[in-house]
Structure formats: C-alpha cells, structure tokens
Design an enzyme around this catalytic site. Structure first.
Site, PDB file in Angstrom:
ATOM      1  CE  LYS A 142       8.014   5.330 -24.603  1.00  0.00           C
ATOM      2  NZ  LYS A 142       7.183   6.543 -24.505  1.00  0.00           N
ATOM      3  N   GLY A 202       6.911   0.241 -15.582  1.00  0.00           N
ATOM      4  CA  GLY A 202       5.549   0.555 -16.003  1.00  0.00           C
ATOM      5  C   GLY A 202       4.597  -0.543 -15.589  1.00  0.00           C
ATOM      6  CB  SER A 203       1.290  -1.480 -16.856  1.00  0.00           C
ATOM      7  OG  SER A 203       1.599  -1.688 -18.212  1.00  0.00           O
ATOM      8  CB  THR A 204       2.165  -6.210 -14.283  1.00  0.00           C
ATOM      9  OG1 THR A 204       2.631  -5.655 -13.042  1.00  0.00           O
ATOM     10  CG2 THR A 204       2.506  -7.680 -14.314  1.00  0.00           C
ATOM     11  CB  VAL A 240       3.464  -2.654 -21.031  1.00  0.00           C
ATOM     12  CG1 VAL A 240       4.571  -2.290 -22.007  1.00  0.00           C
ATOM     13  CG2 VAL A 240       2.149  -2.049 -21.495  1.00  0.00           C
ATOM     14  CD  GLU A 271      12.487  -2.285 -10.374  1.00  0.00           C
ATOM     15  OE1 GLU A 271      11.534  -2.673  -9.667  1.00  0.00           O
ATOM     16  OE2 GLU A 271      13.676  -2.529 -10.103  1.00  0.00           O
ATOM     17  CB  CYS A 306       5.434   0.914  -8.438  1.00  0.00           C
ATOM     18  SG  CYS A 306       7.034   1.708  -8.349  1.00  0.00           S
ATOM     19  CD  GLU A 309       0.169  -0.566  -9.638  1.00  0.00           C
ATOM     20  OE1 GLU A 309       0.205  -0.891 -10.835  1.00  0.00           O
ATOM     21  OE2 GLU A 309       1.184  -0.276  -8.982  1.00  0.00           O
TER      22      GLU A 309
END
Ligand code: NDP
Length: 450
Positions: free
Chosen positions: A152, A205-207, A209, A227, A261, A353
């Site tokens: 996706k 992606g984001s921490t 999610v 990651e 990141c 971040e």
C-alpha cells in the site's frame, strides 16, 4: 478516486482509484493463492525474474524519477538515486534465493537440519517521504525469500509504486505475486494488520501509527517490522574539521525538505567552537538551493502538502530564528531552510520530529554532556559524530543510542548494510544480508537414523 497533487505547484496531476475493503480482501486472496506456486519456483528462476525486474526498473529510471519529481516534489537528483536504489536492492536480493541455505546441526541418534520457509503474504505499508526506496526495501527481500507481496503506497504518493507494480508484471512475475493496492491507511493498510493470510507487516511511517500496528499484529502473533520517526543528533566536537562539518550539515537535515526519518535535526556543537561553527554554517544554509525540483541544480524542493507546511510553520512560530535560507514564492508548499537556537531541551522544536527543513542548535560542554543530550529523546534512528579523535569517535558511537551512525559523514543508507532504529524509532532491521531471514520462519527438523 483520489486526486494526486504536485506539491511544487499545488495542481492536480491525476487521480487514482482508492481500494475498499472488498477489493483489498480480493487482492490478498489472490496473493495467498499465488504463494503456493511462487514458493515452488526454482531458486535460480526466482533470481532471474528479480534480475529482469531490476533491469526493467533501470530501463525506466528516467520515467520513474520524473514521476517522483512531480508527485513528491523530490529533486531530480534525489529521484534518480531513489529509482536506482530500487534497481540495486532488487539486484542485491536477486542473489539470495540460491543462497537461502539452512544448517546441519550435530545431534546424537540422527541428523538435524533447518529450512528457511517463506511466511506467506507480506503486507508493506509505505509512507510518502521516500515512496520508491521504502517500497523496494520491503518487496525485494520478501519476494526473494519466496513470499508474495501486497503493497500500500501512501495516498499522497501512489504513482511510482503503481508503475513498479506494472514493471514487476512485465518482468514476468506471476499474477498475484506482487500487487500494489492504492487506498487509505485506515482501510487497506489496516486490513493487512487484521487479515489472517497476511503473515508479516512492514510499516514505515509515524511512531503513533506504528504503535497501533504493532498492537494490532499482536492479536494474530503476526511478524512486524517498524521503521518510525527520528530526531537525530549531529554532534560536532571542537577538534573536528569544522569547515567540512559545516559544509555537510545543511544536506544532512534539509535533504528531501527535512522529510526524512534520518534527518540530523538536532545540531550539538561544543561550546568552545559554537560561534565559529554557526558563522561557517550560515553561508552554507543561505547557499542551499531550494528550486523547482525538476531543475538539475535543485538541492531541495517543496514540502509534501499544505498541511505539512502548516505543521512545520507551527514549530518556527515564536522560536528564536538564527538565520534562514531562501525558497521560491508563489504556488506550491515551499518553506525555507531554517535554523533555530534552542535555549532549553524542553522546546518543542528540539524535542519533536518536525519533518520539515528546520534545524535546532544547542551547545554542549564535554563528551559526557553530548551523550546525555543526544540520548535525551524517545527516538534512536541515526546521527553523526564529527571529531578527529578516533577513540572518542568509537566511544561516542557505542554510547549514542541510535541504529545508524556515521563518523565524519552523514551517510546512513547503503542497501548492503543493515538499517533500522532503536527505542521508539523502530523494530527490526531492513537491508543488508540479515534482512532476508526476517521474511522467513526457520524450521528445525530432526531425522532419526538409529
Ligand atoms: P502515517 O504514519 O499516518 O502514514 C504512513 C503510512 O501508513 C501511509 O501509507 C498511511 O496511509 C498508512 N497508515 C495510516 N494510518 C494507518 C493505519 N491505521 N493502519 C495502517 N496503515 C496506516 O504518517 P503521515 O503520512 O500521516 O505523516 C505524519 C508524520 O509521521 C510526519 O509528519 C512524520 O513526522 C512522520 N513520518 C515518519 C516517516 C518515517 O520515515 N519514519 C514517514 C512518514 C511520516 P495514508 O497514506 O492513507 O495516510
């Protein structure tokens, strides 16, 4: 259908279908059916197919790079590197099928052998900041190990992934072995987590999610690689080559408009050279070329979206701005490279971040304080240490809690070395020789001979 926007102009590029739950389930079912055949493909033939896929990516490198410039606002130089990275990762893991060997372990009364079995369907969830490399880091080793893949892309940046899916088919991958499913994270991505046929999820992606995906995967004891975010430190000691460190610092945080990141977004400078270093940094930041990303001279393009620009601006508002670079006026989500002085570690721009072209600076006294400040974060993804003292370089490299460090350099990513985070930056390692095994289960078989 979802509109796809060019971030350099704000204009609509095209629109792509957005899969619903039934469409996602149907694609996962096809991937599950394709698994039985794909795992049986002879190792040499699987390798050949992956090499052919790599060759097709290479033949379409300009087209893929151009798509990324228009869809993600990446500079043409970066976009070409990114398409080349997909080719290289495919070539690297194409060497794996014939080398996926087990062991023979001595035991009394028989023979013990191990097999590395593919998992089944692997679901890969890709963010918008590096659509091509992050897709390839997942699908290349997953396919090489004999899994089938559903992928996706981020809703904002689906175009290169869709094209890579087409190139995979053209290379001869059987139907259902590698399928790209554009759609919403909450629908398509979430289904990878809950569908029992998906045996591993690779998420970048984001921490926030990422944590929910990890919790969701626990319900089915599903393998997961995460990651996530970063707030990496760039640590400059007084004994370093200051000119070199200052010249390299802008790209280490402003590359990809800071939407990286691995961005070294916290600059720690030893107090005895603090003023001198900032004096060297200022012209380097002002000279950083923020241009139309299609220009071969561009070092930085726009941010990905209007929302991202609003978020980034929120970190700069009310902060102590040391100096800024320049950015084009007019349409598109432009933001100039910006350097902020942090007066305490409690400041939001120092702690969170930003994911934009914003660098926060703080002085430190000695090695001990540098380690304490560098580690004073929930993240641990990358970072740099600038010093001429080899012993200090090694001491710092061991003390900084981060998965990818560089000494006198800002390089973090090579497809043949492991990449991944410590603490809340992630779980598991991608790339390098060991990543392949994380796409397999090791089976242990004892054969009695007595
Ligand atoms: P998200 O974590 O929301 O999105 C990353 C990917 O996950 C996208 O493909 C997204 O789909 C998908 N997704 C979102 N929600 C779910 C869910 N519930 N289940 C499964 N998949 C899901 O990141 P954002 O794009 O919203 O970016 C927000 C912030 O996250 C950034 O500002 C940055 O700080 C950080 N980030 C870090 C990245 C990194 O490389 N470590 C990469 C991207 C973001 P969809 O496209 O539909 O939203």
């Amino acid at each position: 259908m979802t509109d796809v926007i060019n971030p350099a102009t704000g204009g609509v590029l095209t629109s792509v279908p957005s899969l619903d739950l039934a469409g996602t389930d149907a694609a996962i079912d096809r991937a599950q059916r394709a698994f039985a055949g794909w795992r049986q493909v002879a190792p040499g033939d699987r390798a050949r197919l992956l090499r052919r896929f790599a060759a097709l990516v290479d033949a379409h490198l300009d087209e893929l790079a151009d798509l990324e410039v228009r869809n993600a606002g990446h500079t043409i130089g970066n976009a070409r590197w990114e398409a080349g990275n997909v080719r290289d990762v495919l070539d690297y893991y194409a060497g794996a099928p014939e080398r996926l060997t087990g062991r023979q372990i001595p035991v009394a009364g028989g023979l013990d052998v191990t097999f590395h079995e593919p998992l089944g369907v692997v679901g890969i969830i890709v963010p918008w900041n590096f659509p091509m490399p992050i897709a390839g880091w997942g699908f290349a080793p997953a396919l090489a190990a004999g899994n089938t893949v559903v992928l996706k892309p981020a809703e904002l940046t689906p175009l290169t992934a869709i094209r890579l899916g087409e190139l995979g088919l053209e290379a001869g991958l059987p139907e259902g072995v590698f399928t790209v499913l554009p759609g919403k994270g909450s629908v398509v991505g979430q289904r990878f987590v809950t569908h029992p046929a998906v045996r591993k999820v690779c998420f970048t992606g984001s921490t926030e999610v990422g944590k929910s995906i990890m919790a969701g995967c626990a319900a089915q004891v599903k393998r997961v690689t995460l990651e996530l975010g970063g707030k990496s430190a760039n640590i400059v000691f007084a004994d370093a080559d200051l000119e070199r460190a200052a010249a390299a610092a802008p790209a280490s945080v402003f590359d990809n408009a800071g939407q990286d990141c691995c961005a070294r977004s916290r600059l720690l400078v030893q107090d005895s050279v603090y003023d001198r270093f900032l004096a060297l940094l200022e012209p380097a930041v002002k000279a950083f070329r923020v241009l139309d990303p299609a220009s071969p001279d561009a070092e930085m393009g726009p941010l990905i979206s209007a929302g991202q620009r609003t978020g980034v601006a929120g970190y700069v508002e009310g902060a102590d701005v040391a100096f800024t670079g320049t950015a084009p006026d007019g349409d598109g989500w432009w933001f100039p490279p910006t350097v902020l002085l942090a007066h305490s570690t409690a400041e939001r721009h120092w702690r969170e971040e930003v994911f934009g072209p914003v660098l926060s600076v703080l002085p430190f006294r000695d090695e001990q304080e540098a380690v304490r400040l560098a580690n004073d974060t929930a993240y641990g993804l990358s970072g740099s240490i600038w010093t001429r003292d080899l012993g200090r370089a090694l001491r710092m490299s061991r003390a900084v809690e981060s998965g990818n460090l560089s000494v006198n350099s800002h390089s973090s990513v090579r497809y043949w070395t492991p990449f991944g985070g410590m603490k809340e930056s992630g779980l598991g390692r991608e790339l390098g020789p060991d990543a392949l095994l994380s796409f397999t289960d090791t089976k242990n078989v004892f054969l009695a001979t007595d």
